[in-house]
Design a protein around this motif. Structure first.
Motif, mmCIF file in Angstrom:
data_model
loop_
_atom_site.group_PDB
_atom_site.id
_atom_site.type_symbol
_atom_site.label_atom_id
_atom_site.label_comp_id
_atom_site.label_asym_id
_atom_site.label_seq_id
_atom_site.Cartn_x
_atom_site.Cartn_y
_atom_site.Cartn_z
ATOM 1 N N MET A 1 -6.522 -0.723 -13.052
ATOM 2 C CA MET A 1 -5.121 -0.781 -12.656
ATOM 3 C C MET A 1 -4.867 0.202 -11.511
ATOM 4 N N LYS A 2 -4.023 -0.205 -10.556
ATOM 5 C CA LYS A 2 -3.714 0.667 -9.427
ATOM 6 C C LYS A 2 -2.913 1.883 -9.886
ATOM 7 N N THR A 3 -3.096 2.986 -9.182
ATOM 8 C CA THR A 3 -2.317 4.190 -9.473
ATOM 9 C C THR A 3 -0.909 4.019 -8.919
ATOM 10 N N LEU A 4 0.001 4.910 -9.336
ATOM 11 C CA LEU A 4 1.370 4.866 -8.813
ATOM 12 C C LEU A 4 1.394 5.097 -7.306
ATOM 13 N N VAL A 5 0.514 5.935 -6.822
ATOM 14 C CA VAL A 5 0.437 6.175 -5.370
ATOM 15 C C VAL A 5 0.027 4.898 -4.647
ATOM 16 N N GLU A 6 -0.944 4.190 -5.192
ATOM 17 C CA GLU A 6 -1.380 2.926 -4.587
ATOM 18 C C GLU A 6 -0.277 1.876 -4.641
ATOM 19 N N LEU A 7 0.464 1.839 -5.748
ATOM 20 C CA LEU A 7 1.588 0.912 -5.862
ATOM 21 C C LEU A 7 2.665 1.254 -4.835
ATOM 22 N N ALA A 8 2.920 2.551 -4.658
ATOM 23 C CA ALA A 8 3.926 2.985 -3.678
ATOM 24 C C ALA A 8 3.500 2.612 -2.264
ATOM 25 N N ASN A 9 2.221 2.808 -1.950
ATOM 26 C CA ASN A 9 1.734 2.461 -0.611
ATOM 27 C C ASN A 9 1.840 0.964 -0.342
ATOM 28 N N ARG A 10 1.532 0.160 -1.361
ATOM 29 C CA ARG A 10 1.638 -1.288 -1.212
ATOM 30 C C ARG A 10 3.108 -1.704 -1.033
ATOM 31 N N ALA A 11 4.017 -1.063 -1.771
ATOM 32 C CA ALA A 11 5.449 -1.366 -1.638
ATOM 33 C C ALA A 11 5.956 -0.975 -0.258
ATOM 34 N N ARG A 12 5.403 0.103 0.277
ATOM 35 C CA ARG A 12 5.798 0.507 1.624
ATOM 36 C C ARG A 12 5.355 -0.530 2.649
ATOM 37 N N GLU A 13 4.135 -1.043 2.501
ATOM 38 C CA GLU A 13 3.652 -2.099 3.402
ATOM 39 C C GLU A 13 4.545 -3.334 3.328
ATOM 40 N N LEU A 14 4.950 -3.667 2.123
ATOM 41 C CA LEU A 14 5.737 -4.877 1.906
ATOM 42 C C LEU A 14 7.168 -4.734 2.419
#
Length: 355
Positions: A1-14
């Motif tokens: 599972m992705k970390t919260l930091v990885e989820l945040a980075n993906r949300a920023r890209e989106l």
């Protein structure tokens, strides 16, 4: 599972806006309290594009899903994640009587009743000028707050580009200010105020049409003790509204009031605003009351970028758009800013979504 930091980075890209770990935690905390997307925005204190980006990523990752009633729910994977990370449901200790303002509108119930009676046929908020009206309770609480800080009685007060809330009218109704000048681009609001001033014989109040992208004439500079505004939250608009408000203040110790929201601006933008206030204009921030201003959902909601970005199509059912109430004082050496605004991005940018 992705970390919260990885989820945040993906949300920023989106989303194209700045997002970090804490923002993802805030959404996961809020969704445990309510499945309503608009209430989640309110609880997480995020710009709509940021909250929408986070929700979409959490759905992508199988952490959230949308049920048949368009509510957001945690999947089993989501429940496991919040349990593992110790993210608990959102908790609210806000005083229900004053709605967290510290100033109950009913402290002057006669003013409130008069305001309600006089504004039954008020002009509706329109999209053209990024308008959104606060509740009558908010407007009266604003006036009482101003009075409680010694900034109403026998003061010359100017209200700039915020009269969709009819704050200038409410100030005039107290009959306590020395003078009240209302400036707004919307002629409907100006005519409405002037009609009531005339009917009630309030001869120390006046409303004028003015586009705040244009500099004030020299005779308006340095003439007031207090300004009140509610700026659109782009930097050009902030400078036009707040910079011109400061330019109207008579001397050091002059005071300004305005709202800033986390629904159209991130904390990164707040930092930019606060740097402009303290370093560029030379003022001190004396008060920030979070979620003081409660906005009625505007009739044109379906036409906004917020509605387009939302992961659900369900309209808001409760008040979700709130802003903080700022008070500032100008210090010795403060700067009067009165330049022309020609920036095309006046009402909307990557973080804003309500026009």
């Amino acid at each position: 599972m992705k970390t919260l930091v990885e989820l945040a980075n993906r949300a920023r890209e989106l989303s194209g806006v700045r997002i970090y770990k804490r923002n993802v935690e805030a959404v996961l905390s809020a969704v445990q309290k309510s499945g309503d997307f608009w209430e989640i925005i309110d609880m997480s204190d995020l710009p709509v594009p940021a909250a929408s980006g986070i929700v979409k990523v959490l759905i992508e990752e199988g952490i959230l899903f949308i049920d048949d009633e368009e509510n957001l729910r945690l999947t089993q994977k989501g429940f496991d994640l919040v349990r593992e990370l110790g993210i608990e449901p959102f908790t609210d200790y806000t005083c229900k009587a004053c709605e967290g303002r510290g100033i109950p509108f009913y402290a002057d119930i006669e003013l409130y009743r008069e305001f309600i009676q006089l504004t039954k046929d008020r002009p509706k908020a329109i999209r053209d000028y990024d308008q959104g009206s606060v509740t009558p309770e908010t407007t009266i609480a604003r006036v009482l707050f101003i009075d409680s800080r010694g900034d109403l009685r026998n003061k010359d007060i100017i209200v700039l580009g915020a009269e969709d809330d009819l704050t200038g009218l409410a100030i005039a109704l107290t009959r306590k200010a020395r003078s009240v000048l209302v400036i707004d681009i919307d002629k409907r609001l100006i005519d409405f105020d002037n009609r009531i001033f005339k009917e009630l014989g309030i001869d120390n109040a006046e409303a004028r049409v003015w586009d705040l992208r244009n500099p004030f004439p020299q005779e308006m500079l340095g003439k007031f003790d207090v300004f009140v505004s509610d700026p659109p939250e782009t930097l050009p608009a902030f400078r036009a509204f707040i910079g011109r408000g400061i330019a109207t203040l008579r001397e050091e110790g002059g005071v300004g009031y305005f709202g800033l929201t986390l629904r159209d601006s991130s904390v990164f933008r707040w930092r930019d605003f606060q740097i402009a206030l303290t370093s560029e204009f030379g003022v001190a921030i004396t008060d920030i009351v979070q979620d003081f201003n409660h906005y009625i959902t505007w009739d044109y909601h379906k036409e906004t970028k917020a509605a387009e970005l939302a992961p659900v199509k369900k309209d808001p059912k409760t008040i979700w758009y709130k802003s903080a109430w700022y008070r500032v004082e100008v210090l010795p050496g403060f700067k009067r800013w009165n330049e022309v605004i020609s920036d095309n991005v006046f009402y909307l940018d990557e973080e804003g979504s309500t026009t």
